[in-house]
Write a protein that holds these residues in place. Structure first.
Motif, PDB file in Angstrom:
ATOM      1  N   THR A   1       0.835  -1.204   0.000  1.00  0.00           N
ATOM      2  CA  THR A   1       0.000   0.000   0.000  1.00  0.00           C
ATOM      3  C   THR A   1       0.864   1.246   0.000  1.00  0.00           C
ATOM      4  OG1 THR A   1      -0.049   0.036   2.422  1.00  0.00           O
ATOM      5  CG2 THR A   1      -1.842  -1.142   1.298  1.00  0.00           C
ATOM      6  N   GLY A   2       2.186   1.078  -0.152  1.00  0.00           N
ATOM      7  CA  GLY A   2       3.133   2.159   0.046  1.00  0.00           C
ATOM      8  C   GLY A   2       3.117   3.232  -1.025  1.00  0.00           C
ATOM      9  N   PRO A   3       3.946   4.248  -0.846  1.00  0.00           N
ATOM     10  CA  PRO A   3       3.941   5.416  -1.732  1.00  0.00           C
ATOM     11  C   PRO A   3       4.512   5.158  -3.121  1.00  0.00           C
ATOM     12  CG  PRO A   3       5.664   5.614  -0.075  1.00  0.00           C
ATOM     13  CD  PRO A   3       4.849   4.428   0.310  1.00  0.00           C
ATOM     14  N   TYR A   4       5.154   4.010  -3.316  1.00  0.00           N
ATOM     15  CA  TYR A   4       5.716   3.688  -4.623  1.00  0.00           C
ATOM     16  C   TYR A   4       5.364   2.254  -5.003  1.00  0.00           C
ATOM     17  CZ  TYR A   4       8.425   7.977  -4.300  1.00  0.00           C
ATOM     18  OH  TYR A   4       8.796   9.284  -4.209  1.00  0.00           O
TER      19      TYR A   4
ATOM     20  N   VAL B   1      11.237   2.025  -8.737  1.00  0.00           N
ATOM     21  CA  VAL B   1       9.834   2.133  -8.336  1.00  0.00           C
ATOM     22  C   VAL B   1       9.233   3.394  -8.937  1.00  0.00           C
ATOM     23  CG1 VAL B   1      10.086   0.841  -6.175  1.00  0.00           C
ATOM     24  CG2 VAL B   1      10.470   3.317  -6.178  1.00  0.00           C
ATOM     25  N   ASP B   2       7.926   3.351  -9.167  1.00  0.00           N
ATOM     26  CA  ASP B   2       7.188   4.518  -9.652  1.00  0.00           C
ATOM     27  C   ASP B   2       6.221   5.002  -8.582  1.00  0.00           C
ATOM     28  OD1 ASP B   2       8.403   4.679 -12.109  1.00  0.00           O
ATOM     29  OD2 ASP B   2       6.801   3.668 -13.203  1.00  0.00           O
ATOM     30  N   ARG B   3       5.957   6.272  -8.580  1.00  0.00           N
ATOM     31  CA  ARG B   3       5.054   6.870  -7.593  1.00  0.00           C
ATOM     32  C   ARG B   3       3.670   6.226  -7.673  1.00  0.00           C
ATOM     33  NH1 ARG B   3       5.226  12.649  -8.604  1.00  0.00           N
ATOM     34  NH2 ARG B   3       3.818  12.177 -10.328  1.00  0.00           N
ATOM     35  N   ASN B   4       3.122   5.949  -6.506  1.00  0.00           N
ATOM     36  CA  ASN B   4       1.759   5.441  -6.384  1.00  0.00           C
ATOM     37  C   ASN B   4       0.829   6.641  -6.240  1.00  0.00           C
ATOM     38  OD1 ASN B   4      -0.647   4.164  -5.715  1.00  0.00           O
ATOM     39  ND2 ASN B   4       0.016   3.623  -3.628  1.00  0.00           N
ATOM     40  N   ASP B   5       0.193   7.036  -7.341  1.00  0.00           N
ATOM     41  CA  ASP B   5      -0.663   8.225  -7.307  1.00  0.00           C
ATOM     42  C   ASP B   5      -1.972   7.974  -6.571  1.00  0.00           C
ATOM     43  OD1 ASP B   5       1.047  10.035  -8.603  1.00  0.00           O
ATOM     44  OD2 ASP B   5       0.512   9.210 -10.563  1.00  0.00           O
ATOM     45  N   GLY B   6      -2.236   6.720  -6.189  1.00  0.00           N
ATOM     46  CA  GLY B   6      -3.403   6.422  -5.379  1.00  0.00           C
ATOM     47  C   GLY B   6      -3.063   6.269  -3.906  1.00  0.00           C
TER      48      GLY B   6
END
Length: 528
Positions: free
Chosen positions: A189-192, A205-210
């Motif tokens: 569930t992390g930020p990336y 890693v890519d940013r988790n925009d959700g």
């Protein structure tokens, strides 16, 4: 999600690696990318395989725990919004709503239960997470976002323990370490979000925009393992990376005095220490000086010998000469600035005369032969520090051989009790964790990193008394007494507390943490 690949990235620049399958324009449209060169070697994507700081540093990009620790190591809400004691044996956590895993699956209490069930079942862990979960004997779901933990004894730091355990999705709770390493189960569930990982080489890693929390500034983050100090410095100076950790002291002036770069440093909640085989009657790497004559017992089982070895170490000289002042001599598990540490303990002075007298008093005036083991690639100047200690012990009249090796080999052998004495590091977030983990007799939540199997019933009792005291005022006193008893017994020999030294280009600001972390969560674009 971009497909995960475990292939070795062949050739190309770090800039190309950071761009991955994005075009330069697409990446620019998404936001700035961050490239870091780190000595921290990530060797698994399984968040429950190895309780180590390289893993925790990288895993915190992909996974969340119920709580997080801020840059002062204070607990803050994460997947849990609030927590409280119902009674001495019951904790209640209110879980955050509207959180989703990277694949869109909603987060609920069932994921927490599944995670806690998984932790003790991960095979072959070099340092398991059971120390943080084992006091929990029952979990009770009040509703999908409220959960209670029932413990077998009072545990005043359960909320801190829960900051160490990353939550995985229920459907992946039975997944193997291989499933996580392949990327199949590495869905947090992390930020990336995971893009690509190559064991001990790089992580993308890519940013988790959700993401449920603040939007991260970096569209893509690339962590490149660069174990060579010279290699990391060269990468920073050449502009191949935006930030590096563990700047060698010899290179500090050229980075600090160059207007293109910033240097960040801060105190570490870490102990560089000596562990000794004080339990076995015969230790594998101890013998008479000639290697043949009989030796009376195991010298390390005598506290006077352990004290003599401590007094023979010139900590200030090691800090000043080897580390250029970028550390402090240690008297206990954590630097005295951290809450709960002892205010009475002082650093053992360099006193060769007293050390020799203690050795003679213990019946080892003629010395003995010992091998000191150490990592060669894990910590700043680790093998050099081991050599310096070996030279000090030689002046004490002990014949010393120093063997330094890669960390992957070292920890496996140390865990099997294959050494007589070794040099290692341990980082903690709370004052009692050091005694609980490093010197308490092994069993349950205790002694999980006690690789020498040190055991003392009186010391165990003090640690357990502090561990189960819920009143914060009484507990602080008991914690301090447990720390003092550990040092009086010479359960370990504290050497030094390092200072983290990091560098970045002027466009990147780093906020240091006391725990051993070096990741994108500590960095943000510098204000113009």
């Amino acid at each position: 999600m971009i497909p995960v690949s475990r292939r070795l990235f062949m050739g190309g620049t770090l800039a190309a690696l950071a761009a991955g399958s994005f075009s330069g324009r697409a990446l620019a449209d998404a936001g700035p990318a961050l490239r870091i060169g780190t000595k921290l070697e990530l060797n698994t994507l399984d968040p429950h395989f190895f309780n180590g700081f390289p893993q925790a540093s990288s895993h915190s990009l992909i996974y969340d725990a119920l709580l997080l620790l801020d840059d002062k190591l204070r607990p803050q809400p994460a997947l849990a919004m609030a927590w409280k004691n119902i009674d001495d044996l019951t904790w209640e956590f209110e879980l955050r709503k509207n959180v989703k895993f990277h694949d869109g699956t909603p987060f609920t209490a069932d994921d927490v239960i599944a995670t806690l069930a998984r932790v003790p079942k991960v095979p072959n862990s070099p340092n398991p997470f059971t120390q943080f979960t084992r006091t929990i004997v029952k979990t009770e779901v009040i509703d999908p976002h409220r959960i209670r933990f029932h413990t077998d004894a009072p545990n005043p730091t359960l909320h801190m323990d829960m900051a160490r355990v990353f939550i995985v999705q229920q459907k992946f709770a039975t997944a193997s370490t291989e499933d996580f390493n392949s990327g199949k189960a590495a869905v947090g569930t992390g930020p990336y979000k995971l893009v690509e990982w190559v064991n001990s080489d790089h992580l993308v890693v890519d940013r988790n925009d959700g993401y449920w929390g603040p939007k991260q500034p970096w569209a893509r983050v690339t962590e490149k393992v660069v174990k060579s100090d010279a290699g990391r410095i060269a990468a920073l100076l050449a502009g191949d990376v935006d930030a590096i950790d563990e700047i060698p002291a010899i290179d500090l002036p050229r980075v600090r005095d160059d207007k293109r770069f910033h240097v960040a440093t801060g105190p570490a909640a870490t102990i560089h220490y000596l562990a000794m085989d004080a339990v076995r009657e015969k230790s594998p790497f101890i013998s008479a000086r000639d290697g043949q004559s009989p030796l009376k017992g195991n010298p390390l089982s005598d506290r006077r010998v352990r004290k003599a070895l401590s007094l023979a170490i010139n900590r200030k000289l090691i800090v000043d000469r080897l580390l250029d002042g970028l550390a402090t001599p240690a008297s206990q598990f954590l630097p005295a600035m951290f809450d709960g540490t002892s205010t009475k303990l002082k650093v053992d002075p360099y006193d060769m005369k007293k050390a020799k007298a203690l050795l003679t008093e213990a019946g080892y005036g003629n010395g003995f032969k010992i091998t000191l083991h150490s990592t060669a690639d894990r910590y700043p100047k680790d093998k050099d520090i081991a050599q310096a200690i070996g030279q000090s012990w030689t002046r004490l009249g002990i014949e010393v051989e120093v063997q330094a090796m890669p960390g992957t080999v070292f920890f496996a052998q140390a865990s099997k009790q294959e050494y007589s004495a070794f040099l290692a590091q341990y980082g903690t977030e709370e004052a009692l964790i050091g005694p609980r983990v490093l010197v308490h007799t092994t069993g349950g939540i205790y002694g999980t990193a006690n690789r020498t199997r040190f055991s003392d019933a009186g010391l165990d009792a003090r640690i357990e008394k502090a561990q189960t005291e819920m009143d914060p005022v009484k507990r602080k006193k008991y914690v301090q007494e447990a720390i003092e008893a550990s040092m009086e017994e010479q359960a370990i020999i504290p050497i030094l507390h390092p200072s983290w030294l990091m560098g970045s280009k002027t466009g990147v600001t780093i906020t240091p943490r006391p725990d051993r972390r070096f990741n994108a969560l500590m960095m943000k674009p510098a204000k113009a």
